[in-house]
Design an enzyme around this catalytic site. Structure first.
Site, PDB file in Angstrom:
ATOM      1  N   ASP A  72     -40.375  20.298  12.766  1.00 28.60           N
ATOM      2  CA  ASP A  72     -41.089  19.103  13.213  1.00 28.60           C
ATOM      3  C   ASP A  72     -42.485  19.502  13.674  1.00 28.60           C
ATOM      4  O   ASP A  72     -42.670  20.505  14.370  1.00 28.60           O
ATOM      5  CB  ASP A  72     -40.319  18.434  14.355  1.00 28.60           C
ATOM      6  CG  ASP A  72     -40.825  17.029  14.637  1.00 28.60           C
ATOM      7  OD1 ASP A  72     -40.077  16.067  14.367  1.00 28.60           O
ATOM      8  OD2 ASP A  72     -41.959  16.894  15.126  1.00 28.60           O
ATOM      9  N   ASN A 120     -32.978   8.683  14.428  1.00 27.49           N
ATOM     10  CA  ASN A 120     -33.614   7.438  14.861  1.00 27.49           C
ATOM     11  C   ASN A 120     -33.624   6.440  13.709  1.00 27.49           C
ATOM     12  O   ASN A 120     -33.916   6.809  12.569  1.00 27.49           O
ATOM     13  CB  ASN A 120     -35.049   7.721  15.310  1.00 27.49           C
ATOM     14  CG  ASN A 120     -35.098   8.562  16.567  1.00 27.49           C
ATOM     15  OD1 ASN A 120     -34.268   8.416  17.457  1.00 27.49           O
ATOM     16  ND2 ASN A 120     -36.063   9.471  16.638  1.00 27.49           N
ATOM     17  N   VAL A 174     -41.044   7.500  10.690  1.00 30.99           N
ATOM     18  CA  VAL A 174     -41.119   7.844   9.269  1.00 30.99           C
ATOM     19  C   VAL A 174     -39.881   7.257   8.598  1.00 30.99           C
ATOM     20  O   VAL A 174     -38.747   7.632   8.923  1.00 30.99           O
ATOM     21  CB  VAL A 174     -41.181   9.370   9.051  1.00 30.99           C
ATOM     22  CG1 VAL A 174     -41.269   9.678   7.555  1.00 30.99           C
ATOM     23  CG2 VAL A 174     -42.379   9.973   9.781  1.00 30.99           C
ATOM     24  N   HIS A 193     -33.989  10.959   8.236  1.00 30.02           N
ATOM     25  CA  HIS A 193     -34.113  12.362   8.633  1.00 30.02           C
ATOM     26  C   HIS A 193     -33.258  12.620   9.859  1.00 30.02           C
ATOM     27  O   HIS A 193     -33.109  11.761  10.726  1.00 30.02           O
ATOM     28  CB  HIS A 193     -35.575  12.734   8.903  1.00 30.02           C
ATOM     29  CG  HIS A 193     -36.282  11.809   9.838  1.00 30.02           C
ATOM     30  ND1 HIS A 193     -36.780  10.591   9.439  1.00 30.02           N
ATOM     31  CD2 HIS A 193     -36.578  11.916  11.155  1.00 30.02           C
ATOM     32  CE1 HIS A 193     -37.353   9.991  10.459  1.00 30.02           C
ATOM     33  NE2 HIS A 193     -37.241  10.770  11.523  1.00 30.02           N
TER      34      HIS A 193
HETATM   35  P1  DGP Z   1     -38.884   9.714  13.979  1.00 28.72           P
HETATM   36  O1  DGP Z   1     -39.578   9.262  15.215  1.00 28.72           O
HETATM   37  O2  DGP Z   1     -37.381   9.842  14.192  1.00 28.72           O
HETATM   38  O3  DGP Z   1     -39.235   8.882  12.761  1.00 28.72           O
HETATM   39  O4  DGP Z   1     -39.381  11.196  13.722  1.00 28.72           O
HETATM   40  C1  DGP Z   1     -40.368  11.537  12.829  1.00 28.72           C
HETATM   41  C2  DGP Z   1     -40.737  12.955  13.135  1.00 28.72           C
HETATM   42  O5  DGP Z   1     -41.550  13.433  12.086  1.00 28.72           O
HETATM   43  C3  DGP Z   1     -41.524  13.155  14.421  1.00 28.72           C
HETATM   44  O6  DGP Z   1     -40.739  13.911  15.331  1.00 28.72           O
HETATM   45  C4  DGP Z   1     -42.756  13.928  14.021  1.00 28.72           C
HETATM   46  C5  DGP Z   1     -42.448  14.368  12.609  1.00 28.72           C
HETATM   47  N1  DGP Z   1     -43.602  14.369  11.737  1.00 28.72           N
HETATM   48  C6  DGP Z   1     -44.473  13.356  11.537  1.00 28.72           C
HETATM   49  N2  DGP Z   1     -45.398  13.710  10.641  1.00 28.72           N
HETATM   50  C7  DGP Z   1     -45.093  14.978  10.261  1.00 28.72           C
HETATM   51  C8  DGP Z   1     -45.695  15.889   9.335  1.00 28.72           C
HETATM   52  O7  DGP Z   1     -46.689  15.619   8.672  1.00 28.72           O
HETATM   53  N3  DGP Z   1     -45.103  17.105   9.230  1.00 28.72           N
HETATM   54  C9  DGP Z   1     -43.992  17.450   9.951  1.00 28.72           C
HETATM   55  N4  DGP Z   1     -43.504  18.683   9.778  1.00 28.72           N
HETATM   56  N5  DGP Z   1     -43.397  16.611  10.813  1.00 28.72           N
HETATM   57  C10 DGP Z   1     -43.954  15.393  10.959  1.00 28.72           C
END
Ligand code: DGP
Length: 117
Positions: free
Chosen positions: A31, A86, A95, A99
């Site tokens: 993350d 989530n 997103v 996930h």
């Molecule tokens: P959620 O809130 O459950 O939709 O979590 C989405 C997660 O995705 C959040 O913890 C941050 C992560 N995230 C967002 N953008 C990126 C990215 O560009 N790269 C990575 N590795 N993680 C990301």
């Protein structure tokens, strides 16, 4: 691949990520904003908006079985970890490609930011 989906772009290699595990069906990567010492995301390579998006049982089972592989790779199987998925607005899903958050590496309790994020 869904249009304008961040995680589809990560899966396709169009956006870089720090890979933890990959096979033909799933990708696990770190993350970008870790909430715990270990904070890895696992995604299916097929796009589903969220966990309630009629994911076939076998596909969902494969996704969840990847949690144990990631826990081994990150060295947190024995110490313990938390899994969060989530889903939609009330849970702050940001997103919309399903996930699994795998969080660990330090003790947590019920008031952990990991649950209240
Ligand atoms: P959620 O809130 O459950 O939709 O979590 C989405 C997660 O995705 C959040 O913890 C941050 C992560 N995230 C967002 N953008 C990126 C990215 O560009 N790269 C990575 N590795 N993680 C990301």
């Amino acid at each position: 691949m869904a249009e304008d989906c961040l995680f589809c772009k990560i899966i396709a290699g169009e956006i870089p990520s720090t890979k933890v595990y990959e096979d033909d069906r799933v990708l696990a990567f770190e993350d970008v904003s870790p909430m715990m010492p270990v904070h890895t995301l696992i995604v299916p390579k097929t796009h589903y908006d969220n966990i309630a998006d009629n994911i076939p049982d076998e596909e969902l089972g494969y996704l969840m079985n990847t949690v144990g592989k990631v826990a081994d790779l990150k060295g947190i199987r024995e110490s313990g970890f938390r899994v969060i998925v989530n889903t939609n607005d009330d849970a702050c899903q940001s997103v919309h490609h399903v996930h699994v958050h795998v969080l660990g590496g330090a003790p947590m309790n019920d008031g952990s930011p990991a649950l209240n994020q």
